[in-house]
Design a protein around this motif. Structure first.
Motif, PDB file in Angstrom:
ATOM      1  N   CYS A  58       0.812  -1.224   0.000  1.00 25.88           N
ATOM      2  CA  CYS A  58       0.000   0.000   0.000  1.00 25.88           C
ATOM      3  C   CYS A  58       0.836   1.260   0.000  1.00 25.88           C
ATOM      4  O   CYS A  58       0.393   2.294  -0.460  1.00 25.88           O
ATOM      5  CB  CYS A  58      -0.960  -0.007   1.192  1.00 25.88           C
ATOM      6  SG  CYS A  58      -0.161   0.247   2.789  1.00 25.88           S
ATOM      7  N   GLU A  59       2.000   1.205   0.544  1.00 26.03           N
ATOM      8  CA  GLU A  59       2.874   2.377   0.646  1.00 26.03           C
ATOM      9  C   GLU A  59       2.246   3.517   1.425  1.00 26.03           C
ATOM     10  O   GLU A  59       2.631   4.667   1.270  1.00 26.03           O
ATOM     11  CB  GLU A  59       3.308   2.864  -0.752  1.00 26.03           C
ATOM     12  CG  GLU A  59       4.108   1.813  -1.500  1.00 26.03           C
ATOM     13  CD  GLU A  59       4.241   2.136  -2.976  1.00 26.03           C
ATOM     14  OE1 GLU A  59       5.136   2.911  -3.305  1.00 26.03           O
ATOM     15  OE2 GLU A  59       3.435   1.616  -3.778  1.00 26.03           O
ATOM     16  N   CYS A  89      -1.203  -1.815   5.293  1.00 27.44           N
ATOM     17  CA  CYS A  89      -1.255  -3.261   5.073  1.00 27.44           C
ATOM     18  C   CYS A  89      -0.218  -4.048   5.864  1.00 27.44           C
ATOM     19  O   CYS A  89      -0.404  -5.225   6.128  1.00 27.44           O
ATOM     20  CB  CYS A  89      -1.137  -3.584   3.583  1.00 27.44           C
ATOM     21  SG  CYS A  89       0.542  -3.429   2.930  1.00 27.44           S
ATOM     22  N   GLY A  90       0.891  -3.427   6.205  1.00 28.04           N
ATOM     23  CA  GLY A  90       1.902  -4.119   6.989  1.00 28.04           C
ATOM     24  C   GLY A  90       2.774  -5.097   6.221  1.00 28.04           C
ATOM     25  O   GLY A  90       3.633  -5.751   6.810  1.00 28.04           O
ATOM     26  N   CYS A 145       5.181  -4.514   4.493  1.00 25.18           N
ATOM     27  CA  CYS A 145       6.559  -4.022   4.495  1.00 25.18           C
ATOM     28  C   CYS A 145       7.214  -4.115   5.867  1.00 25.18           C
ATOM     29  O   CYS A 145       8.301  -3.577   6.058  1.00 25.18           O
ATOM     30  CB  CYS A 145       6.574  -2.577   4.024  1.00 25.18           C
ATOM     31  SG  CYS A 145       5.681  -1.510   5.168  1.00 25.18           S
ATOM     32  N   CYS A 196       7.640   1.290   4.877  1.00 28.76           N
ATOM     33  CA  CYS A 196       7.194   2.302   3.914  1.00 28.76           C
ATOM     34  C   CYS A 196       6.972   3.651   4.579  1.00 28.76           C
ATOM     35  O   CYS A 196       6.788   4.651   3.912  1.00 28.76           O
ATOM     36  CB  CYS A 196       5.921   1.861   3.189  1.00 28.76           C
ATOM     37  SG  CYS A 196       4.435   1.876   4.227  1.00 28.76           S
TER      38      CYS A 196
HETATM   39  S1  FES Z   1       3.400  -1.145   2.282  1.00 32.46           S
HETATM   40 FE1  FES Z   1       1.527  -1.275   3.322  1.00 32.46          FE
HETATM   41  S2  FES Z   1       2.134  -0.685   5.321  1.00 32.46           S
HETATM   42 FE2  FES Z   1       3.925  -0.395   4.206  1.00 32.46          FE
END
Ligand code: FES
Ligand code: FES
Lengths: 165, 627
Positions: free
Chosen positions: A43-44, A48-49, A51, A63
């Protein structure tokens, strides 16, 4: 504006010399500058977690952190989870449990869940089931309905406790 | 929307059985429901993306991308760009989920390959979450207005349905904008036995993102429609929701539905009874009464459905599509060391197909699964196939694997029969050996493989061990009943799911753990459909849900423990006796959850015919009854 700056990242015990703009986030630096593509981006924007990595042992959304902020700290990614031995890599109890309990389908969320769980279980080996579920609810998985992720993390927690004795 | 079209209805299907009017005339009750499902995104955790690499020496482009249908994409790209397919290689490696969203030919991939050829270089396109919400594809933006005729015993006689699907601005490739309305038309009858059916199903173009298949396609909403109808009718007749389903579910097989689909054997009634038994309806009703006295609102909801799966080209041809997908091919070879490589046209992205196909092949050849390698997701390495979608891969690619393994096994047995001086019919392949049945005369399969390649003088026919097989079945119907117990907080409108039971039948379970995983993931997406996820535009057509902070997939905190009860009806519709199971979880869960919410709030007399049932919608209804 984005003149590159030079700094060092310590990832999985190894030093990486980075030259990147100050605004480069940790996830991009890991993937692009260190070539460690095990850390995924779903998701950047911090929801979403996927990363999740450990910075000084604490789960962090890579991110949402600038790479340069991780200078001087120990970064741990999924590539650093298995134990390297002469006989080859030995899976971390979490990795082994995800395998045995079918804790992943597409596997895109898996590195994030592994690192989140590793951070939590290393800090709090006696965490209750309810609390564990609460912590794991900070990451998203679109495939598994979380059933087998929870099972796998619970199994790994038991195994890690057994080994610590 | 489009200059060429006179109307925004860009696809339409209709049918009407002759006895419809008479059925409505003799009906004891006519029950109407008006159903609305809001727009959703399949939302794979990995957004779309691709890397196109020009190769100066060969003049070819290799596109590595996150897709479900690599061969189809290659054909679509070559057509769009007027280039030979031989100059294009599409690789879909480990794909981070798809659920239908990644089976389209998207314009982004066309541009990417065009640029790589034009600039003679390599370049990548990786979308972010915002772009995925904006442009990747949406689904489930549907309305069903249904009138149903019941006789005095609450038996369904007839359905008259008007179905509208918002298909967005453009038609998706290859399944087209017909995929939602036409599937809804054919499959609305679901698991129920009734004879008279009229339907008008339309796909309406709007200036929104294109609709494309999403896990279950129309079935989560058509099941929601039929199951809300059943509960509404049960209330009208004053009978129990389980009882009305019991009276109406299909019991005799093969069964031809009112829309003309042929259902193979299933366990419609048995899964209903199993789900009801697992819940213990009587005990729940007592608990519900007790809870109400304390101001807590519990509810129970059921949802029975059929899942048409594993259908081949004849079923797609009936939809009159230009491109008719369906078959799957496998190319299988045993190498001189006795290991097997199977190249498949299906393209898994989380379904565990490498494991399950290896099991099928291992069974067929008497080998351990460790000796089987499955190669997929690379158009240079695999035979033309249709990829992975529509609960088809284990059934169709698995069927092809079984056929190819049988052919390979015959060749191995033929070679062994010469060496063991026994008839080939007496040779069995077990535990890595070709053995003369009932004796200890045996030879290692690996040794036979070596001979097939290196002493071809001893072998009849072509040297080596290589077979290919194609399977193209007519399809099969899986079935299931879901049951949910929810608690609704009337102050906040919050819904918590207390129990979720699935009684399902997907034929033989090749790998129970993987089947359970498919059910779990599907149910979670169905819960999302029922309670949380909704793509929203403002009045100017700007997308409002552009991040995971606005669009809310459930987390581990919202998805309850899912209890699964398996039935294994062995039908002859597939050669492996396995049925598809990829979509069922998503198909059944929304109706079970919403029926449970309506049951929980029955003291207030509120009904929900729209999903997701968000806290805001619940509070709004409760305020209306207050006023
Ligand atoms: S890419 Fe989703 S929380 Fe970092
Ligand atoms: S396994 Fe696919 S997102 Fe979790």
């Amino acid at each position: 504006m984005s003149e590159p700056i030079a700094f060092t990242l310590k990832v999985n015990g190894k030093d990486y010399a980075i030259r990147a703009p100050a605004r480069r986030n940790l996830a991009d630096a890991l993937r692009e500058d260190c070539g460690l593509t095990g850390t995924h981006l779903g998701c950047e924007h911090g929801v979403c977690g996927a990363c999740t990595v450990l910075v000084d042992g604490k789960p962090v959304r890579a991110c949402l952190m600038f790479a340069v902020q991780a200078q001087g700290q120990e970064v741990r990614t999924v590539e650093g989870l298995a134990e390297v031995t002469d006989a080859g890599d030995v899976l971390h109890p979490l990795q082994q449990a995800f395998w045995e309990h079918h804790g992943l389908q597409c596997g895109f969320c898996t590195p994030g869940f592994l690192m989140l769980a590793a951070g939590v279980l290393e800090a709090e080996p006696d965490i209750s089931d309810d609390e564990l579920k609460h912590v794991l609810s900070s990451n998203l998985c679109r495939c598994t309905g979380y059933q087998n992720i929870l099972k796998a993390v619970r199994a790994a927690a038991a195994e890690m406790k057994k080994r610590a004795k | 929307m489009h200059d060429a079209g006179k109307s925004n209805v860009i696809v339409e299907g209709a049918m009407r059985t002759p006895g419809l009017d008479a059925a409505f005339k003799r009906a004891a009750q006519v029950v109407e429901v008006d159903i609305r499902s809001r727009r959703q995104s399949a939302m794979p955790l990995e957004p779309r993306g691709g890397h196109a690499a020009w190769d100066e020496a060969s003049g070819r482009v290799t596109l590595t991308c996150s897709v479900q249908m690599p061969h189809m994409l290659r054909t679509g790209l070559a057509d769009a760009l007027g280039m030979p397919e031989a100059d294009l290689r599409v690789i879909a490696p480990d794909v981070g989920g798809g659920f239908g969203q990644k089976m389209q030919l998207f314009p982004e991939y066309i541009v990417l390959v065009w640029l790589a050829r034009r600039l003679r270089r390599r370049l990548a396109w990786i979308e972010d979450r915002h772009e995925n919400f904006l442009a990747a594809a949406h689904a489930r933006d549907q309305r069903y207005a249904v009138r149903a005729a019941f006789d005095a015993d609450a038996r369904l006689l007839a359905i008259d349905a008007d179905i509208r699907c918002n298909v967005g601005a453009y038609s998706c490739y290859p399944t087209t904008c017909g995929v939602e309305p036409l599937m809804a038309m054919a499959e609305l009858p679901g698991p129920y036995d009734f004879r008279e059916y009229a339907v008008l199903a339309r796909g309406v173009a709007t200036n929104t993102c294109m609709m494309a298949p999403y896990r279950g396609v129309s079935r989560p909403v058509l099941t929601f429609t039929m199951e809300r109808l059943m509960d509404t009718a049960a209330k009208r007749f004053g009978i129990d929701p389980v009882e009305i389903r019991r009276r109406n579910l299909i019991r005799k097989f093969p069964y031809t539905s009112a829309s003309g689909l042929v259902y193979d054997e299933g366990s419609y009634l048995q899964t209903l009874e199993a789900a009801a038994k697992a819940i213990d309806v009587a005990a729940f009703r007592r608990e519900q009464q007790q809870a109400r006295k304390q101001g807590r609102y519990l509810g129970l909801g059921f949802s029975s459905f059929s899942e048409r799966s594993g259908y081949g080209s004849r079923a797609f041809a009936a939809r009159k599509m230009d491109i008719v997908p369906g078959y799957e091919t496998v190319e299988m070879a045993m190498d001189p060391s006795g290991y097997v490589v199977a190249r498949i046209g299906a393209s898994p992205h989380g379904q565990g197909l490498r494991t399950t196909l290896a099991q099928i092949i291992a069974d067929g050849l008497g080998l351990s699964p460790e000796r089987i390698r499955i190669v997929h997701g690379d158009t240079d390495q695999t035979p033309y196939g249709w990829g992975t979608f529509a609960s088809r891969s284990l059934v169709i690619s698995g069927g092809a694997c079984k056929l190819a393994a049988e052919a390979l096994g015959k060749r191995i047995a033929a070679i062994a029969s010469g060496m063991l001086e026994a008839s080939a019919a007496d040779i069995e392949l077990v535990e890595g050996q070709a053995r003369v049945k009932g004796t200890d005369k045996a030879i290692d399969i690996a040794r036979i493989a070596r001979i097939a390649y290196q002493q071809s003088n001893r072998v009849e026919g072509v040297p080596g061990l290589r077979e290919s097989a194609t399977y193209d079945p007519d399809g099969t119907f899986s079935n299931a009943t879901h049951a949910a117990i929810v608690e609704v907080d009337i102050a906040t409108g919050g819904v918590a799911i207390r129990r979720f039971v699935v009684a399902e039948d997907a034929g033989i379970l090749v790998n129970p753990m993987i089947v359970d995983g498919q059910v779990h993931g599907g149910v979670a997406q169905g819960i999302a459909n029922a309670l949380y996820e909704e793509i929203k535009y403002d009045e100017q057509g700007n997308l409002l849900t552009t991040s995971l902070a606005d669009y809310l997939p459930p987390t581990a905190a919202e998805v309850p423990e899912i209890e699964i009860h398996h039935f294994e009806t062995l039908s002859d519709a597939t050669i492996t006796k396995a049925k598809g199971v990829g979509e069922g979880g998503a198909i059944g869960a929304p109706a079970a959850v919403v029926n449970a919410i309506v049951d929980a709030l029955s003291p207030f007399g509120v009904e929900f015919f729209e999903m997701p049932v968000t806290p805001r919608r619940i509070r709004q209804k409760l305020r209306e009854v207050d006023a």
